[in-house]
Write a protein that holds these residues in place. Structure first.
Motif, PDB file in Angstrom:
ATOM      1  N   ASP A 159       0.817  -1.202   0.000  1.00 44.10           N
ATOM      2  CA  ASP A 159       0.000   0.000   0.000  1.00 44.10           C
ATOM      3  C   ASP A 159       0.857   1.260   0.000  1.00 44.10           C
ATOM      4  OD1 ASP A 159      -2.649   0.686  -0.185  1.00 44.10           O
ATOM      5  OD2 ASP A 159      -2.738   1.274   1.922  1.00 44.10           O
ATOM      6  N   CYS A 160       1.877   1.251   0.836  1.00 45.23           N
ATOM      7  CA  CYS A 160       2.739   2.422   0.933  1.00 45.23           C
ATOM      8  C   CYS A 160       3.824   2.397  -0.139  1.00 45.23           C
ATOM      9  CB  CYS A 160       3.376   2.503   2.317  1.00 45.23           C
ATOM     10  SG  CYS A 160       2.170   2.672   3.641  1.00 45.23           S
ATOM     11  N   ASP A 161       3.896   1.293  -0.842  1.00 43.08           N
ATOM     12  CA  ASP A 161       4.818   1.217  -1.970  1.00 43.08           C
ATOM     13  C   ASP A 161       6.268   1.412  -1.541  1.00 43.08           C
ATOM     14  OD1 ASP A 161       4.981   0.627  -4.567  1.00 43.08           O
ATOM     15  OD2 ASP A 161       4.214   2.514  -5.348  1.00 43.08           O
ATOM     16  N   THR A 162       6.631   0.859  -0.412  1.00 43.15           N
ATOM     17  CA  THR A 162       7.994   1.067   0.061  1.00 43.15           C
ATOM     18  C   THR A 162       8.384  -0.006   1.058  1.00 43.15           C
ATOM     19  OG1 THR A 162       9.508   2.658   1.039  1.00 43.15           O
ATOM     20  CG2 THR A 162       7.298   2.569   1.974  1.00 43.15           C
ATOM     21  N   ASN A 172       3.397  -7.944  12.073  1.00 41.24           N
ATOM     22  CA  ASN A 172       3.511  -8.227  10.647  1.00 41.24           C
ATOM     23  C   ASN A 172       2.730  -7.252   9.775  1.00 41.24           C
ATOM     24  OD1 ASN A 172       4.978 -10.001   8.948  1.00 41.24           O
ATOM     25  ND2 ASN A 172       3.028 -10.856   8.250  1.00 41.24           N
ATOM     26  N   ARG A 173       2.363  -6.106  10.361  1.00 38.27           N
ATOM     27  CA  ARG A 173       1.621  -5.110   9.589  1.00 38.27           C
ATOM     28  C   ARG A 173       2.350  -3.781   9.614  1.00 38.27           C
ATOM     29  NH1 ARG A 173      -3.677  -6.472   8.541  1.00 38.27           N
ATOM     30  NH2 ARG A 173      -4.202  -8.541   9.298  1.00 38.27           N
ATOM     31  N   CYS A 174       2.106  -3.006   8.580  1.00 39.92           N
ATOM     32  CA  CYS A 174       2.720  -1.691   8.468  1.00 39.92           C
ATOM     33  C   CYS A 174       2.207  -0.779   9.582  1.00 39.92           C
ATOM     34  CB  CYS A 174       2.384  -1.100   7.093  1.00 39.92           C
ATOM     35  SG  CYS A 174       2.818   0.621   6.910  1.00 39.92           S
ATOM     36  N   TRP A 175       3.118  -0.106  10.264  1.00 37.42           N
ATOM     37  CA  TRP A 175       2.723   0.729  11.401  1.00 37.42           C
ATOM     38  C   TRP A 175       1.829   1.881  10.965  1.00 37.42           C
ATOM     39  CZ3 TRP A 175       4.386   5.883  12.747  1.00 37.42           C
ATOM     40  CH2 TRP A 175       5.114   6.510  11.727  1.00 37.42           C
ATOM     41  N   ARG A 176       1.963   2.279   9.685  1.00 39.61           N
ATOM     42  CA  ARG A 176       1.215   3.449   9.254  1.00 39.61           C
ATOM     43  C   ARG A 176      -0.170   3.085   8.716  1.00 39.61           C
ATOM     44  NH1 ARG A 176       2.839   8.452   7.993  1.00 39.61           N
ATOM     45  NH2 ARG A 176       5.032   7.981   7.742  1.00 39.61           N
ATOM     46  N   CYS A 177      -0.188   2.105   7.788  1.00 37.53           N
ATOM     47  CA  CYS A 177      -1.459   1.830   7.122  1.00 37.53           C
ATOM     48  C   CYS A 177      -2.107   0.545   7.585  1.00 37.53           C
ATOM     49  CB  CYS A 177      -1.275   1.823   5.604  1.00 37.53           C
ATOM     50  SG  CYS A 177      -0.385   0.368   5.026  1.00 37.53           S
ATOM     51  N   ARG A 429      10.168   6.193  -1.902  1.00 42.27           N
ATOM     52  CA  ARG A 429       9.142   7.233  -1.993  1.00 42.27           C
ATOM     53  C   ARG A 429       9.789   8.564  -2.347  1.00 42.27           C
ATOM     54  NH1 ARG A 429       3.800   5.471  -1.722  1.00 42.27           N
ATOM     55  NH2 ARG A 429       3.475   7.715  -1.580  1.00 42.27           N
ATOM     56  N   PHE A 430       8.961   9.482  -2.810  1.00 44.56           N
ATOM     57  CA  PHE A 430       9.456  10.787  -3.220  1.00 44.56           C
ATOM     58  C   PHE A 430       9.692  11.736  -2.040  1.00 44.56           C
ATOM     59  CE2 PHE A 430       8.571  15.225  -4.265  1.00 44.56           C
ATOM     60  CZ  PHE A 430       9.428  15.445  -5.329  1.00 44.56           C
ATOM     61  N   TRP A 431       8.704  11.815  -1.155  1.00 47.17           N
ATOM     62  CA  TRP A 431       8.682  12.893  -0.175  1.00 47.17           C
ATOM     63  C   TRP A 431       9.539  12.574   1.053  1.00 47.17           C
ATOM     64  CZ3 TRP A 431       8.567  17.624  -0.746  1.00 47.17           C
ATOM     65  CH2 TRP A 431       8.065  18.539   0.178  1.00 47.17           C
ATOM     66  N   GLY A 432      10.833  12.591   0.833  1.00 48.29           N
ATOM     67  CA  GLY A 432      11.785  12.333   1.898  1.00 48.29           C
ATOM     68  C   GLY A 432      13.133  12.879   1.473  1.00 48.29           C
ATOM     69  N   THR A 433      14.099  12.794   2.375  1.00 44.83           N
ATOM     70  CA  THR A 433      15.421  13.321   2.060  1.00 44.83           C
ATOM     71  C   THR A 433      16.132  12.422   1.043  1.00 44.83           C
ATOM     72  OG1 THR A 433      15.583  14.085   4.338  1.00 44.83           O
ATOM     73  CG2 THR A 433      17.624  14.013   3.047  1.00 44.83           C
TER      74      THR A 433
END
Length: 951
Positions: A159-162, A172-177, A429-433
């Motif tokens: 989902d987060c593509d990363t 076993n799940r993404c902390w964000r989504c 992802r794009f939106w990071g350093t």
RNA sequence: GCAGGUGUACCCGAGUGGUCAAAGGGGUCGGGCUCAAGAUCCGAUGCAUAGUGCUUCGCAGGUUCGAAUCCUGCCACCUGCACCA
């Protein structure tokens, strides 16, 4: 009186901002206090959880300013991350503009709350003037060998593509989504956090984190001491290395288990009849979802690989299995199985008919051949070793002996293993350093030279919902770049950094936020960060993510000479959850969306009740801070938040409690108004009010220092008010006293409700802003006990008389109109003085009390003897449930008795007040014996507790 | 399973072995003020009782002259980790 919160609050907010009241700079001549909240991700508007977090921090920042400290209290935004990128896709804009729009909005909300940030230090991690320092420090870490790019199985969130770091995978799940992660093999960037495993673990003992946070970090780092043991494979050059925490059980090894993914598995069984089974098990494990895994792992399953290994100490040959319960990523992915002393191995051995051997007994003389019905996992003397020199030794000595033997033959060695993994830093992802690295066909991976930094995120990227993947990868001018080393055509790394990298050092950047030549000046950071951030406030959800990364980063930068402190946070406070009512079905044990209030359970149909549940979007039980501020003002919301519960405790939202706090604010306003309108008429109560002020001030300072904000507010907004009310009720009315009281009280109001406090301060006409005011040292209150005791005496009499009045009413037909008070007879007071004196001399009442009593002249009075004895016991030893009065009297009370308080006179002087309080028309008071013994109360009369009868 | 935590009156919540029938708030009830309402102020809010009595701080034991507080066991709930060798 009602006040216009909107007008008052915005007016003072503007004045504070215009005067720079909260701007602080490093100044080694002053004691500092660094107050920090976990900076927010700017997601539109501020929610109540933020309000709680910042109201706690602001109250503490303001308190410490009052205490004369140089307070650093900054605010910024953790503004890289996926939501902005997703929002940009949705609206076809750029994350940069989404982010700055959101920052403006949340900042306005914060400003409206009156938080006392030094806004000069504002930072947003997605701004290039912040993230260029991320890159600078990345190069530094790289030079120090802490950066590594390697192929590794990683957690991928579709989902987060990363990819995600280990810490960011929960169940076993993404902390964000919340989507399940899948395993992928990828070349990724890592920070070698494991270099600091020991320090990260050991330093936990010395920092003021809550126990649960420490426990979580210890758990996460998971250090275990044991041995690495090499088991050569029979008829092969291969060696199976296994880690064990129980080398003392090595002679109980009856098989070896490899994780199905272990590279040796395939090698060992290749081309044999066993290969198919292994492949099946391996594939099964590889595609197991979390749910299946939990279910399957109840069943320990394995396959024989057709080969054997040699126990390096005993020379014994044991079969090799692949087992579904062996984790590839922990230790070596191989386990020496000891079914006699490990329940898991026991279950496995039972299932596959493998020998279970006892090599430890519980106690020295136990039968060394006693059968095992389950694994004995404790420590005990070794038995059945089959080698000399081991039987009989136990525990650590046994472990050490085995390790020594292994080391002697080169078959193994002592080893410490960790659960902690290196920090997987890269994100697709794009939106990071941007990670400042360049891939060159001939030079390999080359760091971007410091002079070429920053590597900026391009702004000419359009985002849309159709696209997938990282837009950086398809941005030609970003990607294509000459190799810094050979000048040939090369490609930039397009992965960006985990946003937790940004928050791993922002607390240091805040110290020197506008430095444009280095990330921060070392001296300035060492000043503000001495002993760590003095108070760090945030949610528990970052216990093993942000809080661990930040600790690692602080140590790594320390070792690079950027700062001298090794731990970033001194005192950590994790604020509790904010709950609000939600519909709840007791039958299904489930909470539902607030739309279901008053209805029936959607799943079982029974009527829904109500339960307090964490405020959140999914339940819809949220409260908008903006609405509440609009209705009651920021001060009321802040007071409610701070008074509702101590910072770490969970708290329930309650509309009625909020309104009650609004009323309290109005009551305070009224009280301050009345104090300002006082006549000048000094009286007996003035001294009392001064004493109360001093007592409250000193308790208040103490509890505020320890972040007990609820107690602090109880004193400042409730206790002080009731004292003031009592003062007035008792006829206090003196301009000077009132003013002194206000000068002491108003600053105490400031941490929780700064706006009304500043308004009052202004009304008092004091020079300067309260926001910048430092309190003088506390005045001595050691002589206050007597005057406080005097008032307490009257209150006690009124309270007990009130209780008695209810009883008396039941015993008389007539309307009660009169009270007769008989104070204790002189002999009782004399006994009391005697007892107090003896007590202070360390007299042993149990042993000598009765003898002493009998030696007194008064004891010769036979008529009184019984009462004298009773009085003496009540004074000294007390009864089973109640201690003697000499132990329970306060210092003030003792002083009153010892100095011979004139109880009759005191009551007579206040008879009108007492009569009013008791709703009677007259009061008569005399010592026992000097008037009629009304109602036989003479006997009850005790020093400080007169006999009271109603007529 | 392991680790950390929690359990106090109608509700929320303080609570250092004795001054604890237990702070403070909410709610409720009563009273004063008011033409009235609101606000504010005062009081009550385990049971008994013309005062020192009884019962109560998750349950059961124990230590103590004395336990909400200390110890042991159990129960319930929350949080985190989890075939971690």
């Amino acid at each position: 009186m009602s006040y216009d919160a909107q007008e008052v609050e915005t007016r003072w907010q503007k004045i504070w901002a215009d005067t720079g009241a909260f701007e602080a700079d490093a100044d080694p001549s002053k004691p500092k206090f660094y107050c920090l909240e976990m900076f927010p991700y700017p997601s539109g508007s501020m929610h109540m959880g933020h309000v709680r977090n910042y109201s706690i921090g602001d109250a503490m920042a303001r308190f410490h300013r009052l205490m004369g400290r140089n307070v650093l209290y900054p605010m910024g935004y953790d503004s890289f991350g996926m939501p902005a990128e997703n929002a940009a896709k949705k609206e076809g804009g750029h994350p940069h503009s989404v982010t700055h729009r959101n920052i403006a909005s949340i900042r306005a909300d914060q400003e409206r709350m009156g938080y006392s940030y030094d806004w000069r230090r504002f930072l947003a991690t997605s701004d290039v003037d912040y993230y260029k320092w991320n890159q600078e420090m990345f190069l530094m870490l790289n030079e120090r060998g802490l950066v590594e790019r390697r192929m590794a199985p990683v957690n991928w969130c579709v989902d987060c593509d990363t990819v995600l770091a280990n810490e960011q995978v929960k169940n076993n799940r993404c902390w964000r989504c919340g989507l399940e992660v899948v395993q992928k093999d990828m070349a990724q960037w890592f920070l070698r956090m494991t270099e600091y495993s020991d320090e990260l673990l050991d330093d936990l003992d010395n920092i003021a984190f809550p126990e649960n946070v420490k426990a979580m970090q210890r758990n996460w780092i998971g250090r275990s001491h044991g041995a690495h043991i090499d088991f050569p494979v029979s008829n092969s050059k291969a060696v199976i290395g296994a880690f064990t925490t129980r080398p003392d059980t090595i002679f109980g090894v009856t098989f070896i288990t490899l994780s199905p993914e272990h590279p040796l598995c395939g090698e060992l069984c290749a081309g044999t009849e066993w290969e198919a089974n292994w492949r099946e098990l391996r594939d099964e494990c590889a595609r197991m979802s979390e749910f299946e895994r939990i279910n399957m792992l109840k069943e320990k399953k394995g396959v024989f690989l057709g080969r054997h290994a040699v126990n390096p100490l005993s020379g014994e040959v044991v079969p090799i299995y692949a087992g579904n319960f062996v984790v590839a990523s922990y230790g070596t992915g191989a386990v020496m199985a000891v079914p006699g002393h490990d329940q898991r191995d026991y279950d496995f051995a039972k299932r596959y008919g493998i020998e279970i051997r006892r090599v430890l007994v519980e106690k020295a003389d136990d039968d060394s051949n006693a059968p095992l019905n389950e694994a004995f996992e404790g420590y005990g003397p070794m038995v059945n070793s089959g080698c000399d020199g081991f039987d009989g030794i136990a525990g650590d000595a046994a472990k050490d002996a085995v390790i020594a033997a292994l080391e002697k033959t080169g078959a193994g060695h002592g080893k410490v293993e960790y659960r902690l993994k290196d920090w997987l830093l890269s994100r697709q992802r794009f939106w990071g350093t941007p990670i400042p690295m360049i891939h060159c066909g001939s030079c390999g991976t080359v760091p971007v030279p410091s002079a070429d930094l920053p590597v900026e995120l391009p702004l000419d990227v359009t985002f849309s919902e159709e696209q997938s993947g990282n837009p950086l990868a398809s941005h030609d001018t970003f990607v294509n770049t000459p190799c810094p080393s050979c000048g040939g055509a090369a490609r930039r790394e397009t992965d960006t950094m985990d946003t937790f990298y940004d928050s791993s050092w922002y607390f240091m950047r805040f110290c020197d936020a506008n430095n444009d030549s280095t990330p921060f000046n070392r001296e300035i950071v060492d000043y503000w960060m001495d002993g760590g951030v003095d108070l760090y406030i945030g949610g528990i959800e970052h216990a093993v993510m942000h809080l661990l990364y930040a600790r690692f980063f602080t140590k790594a930068t320390r070792d690079a000479g950027l700062n001298e402190i090794g731990e970033p946070f001194g005192t950590l406070v994790c604020q509790g959850m904010l709950n609000a009512p939600a519909p709840f079905c007791t039958n299904c044990n489930a909470e539902y969306h607030v739309d279901n209030f008053g209805g029936d359970c959607p799943s079982c149909g029974k009527p829904l009740g109500t339960r307090s549940a964490k405020m959140g979007k999914s339940l819809g039980n949220t409260v908008s801070p903006g609405d509440m501020v609009g209705k009651f003002g920021a001060d009321t919301v802040r007071l409610f938040i701070l008074f509702g519960a101590n910072p770490e405790a969970g708290m329930d939202w309650s509309d009625s409690a909020l309104e009650a706090n609004y009323r309290q604010i109005n009551a305070v306003i009224d009280a301050v108004g009345s104090a300002q309108a006082m006549e000048s008429s000094p009286g007996i109560m003035d001294e009392w009010l001064n004493a109360r002020l001093r007592v409250n001030q000193s308790i208040w300072r103490e509890v505020m220092e320890s972040v007990s904000l609820r107690e602090g507010v109880m004193i400042s907004h409730f206790g002080m008010l009731s004292d003031w009310n009592w003062y007035r009720r008792r006829g206090g009315c003196d301009r000077e006293t009132a003013r002194a009281f206000l000068e002491g009280w108003i600053p105490m109001l400031a941490p929780a409700t700064p706006h009304i406090a500043e308004e009052f301060w202004h009304q008092l006409g004091v020079q300067g802003l309260l926001a910048e005011h430092a309190l003088p040292d506390i005045t001595d209150s050691s002589n206050d006990a007597p005057v406080l005791a005097r008032e307490a005496y009257l209150r006690n009499i009124i309270t007990s008389a009130r209780n008695l009045r209810g009883l008396a009413e039941r015993h008389t037909e007539k309307e009660i109109s009169q009270v007769v008070i008989q104070t204790a007879p002189a002999w009782k007071s004399a006994l009391a003085r005697d007892a107090i004196r003896l007590e202070s001399e360390g007299f042993d009442f149990k042993v000598e009390g009765q003898t002493h009593l009998q030696s007194l002249d008064i004891f010769q009075n036979e008529a009184l003897r019984g009462e004298i004895f009773q009085t003496w016991m009540a004074l000294t030893t007390g009864s089973k449930k109640k201690r003697g009065r000499i132990h329970t009297w306060s210092d003030g009370e003792r002083a009153q008795i010892f100095s011979g308080i004139d109880e009759t006179g005191t009551i007579a002087a206040n008879s009108e007040f007492i009569a009013n309080a008791l709703e009677v028309s007259s009061i008569e008071v005399y010592p026992v014996g000097e008037g009629e013994d009304i109602g036989g109360k003479a006997q009850v009369a005790f020093p400080l507790e007169p006999g009271i009868s109603f007529l």
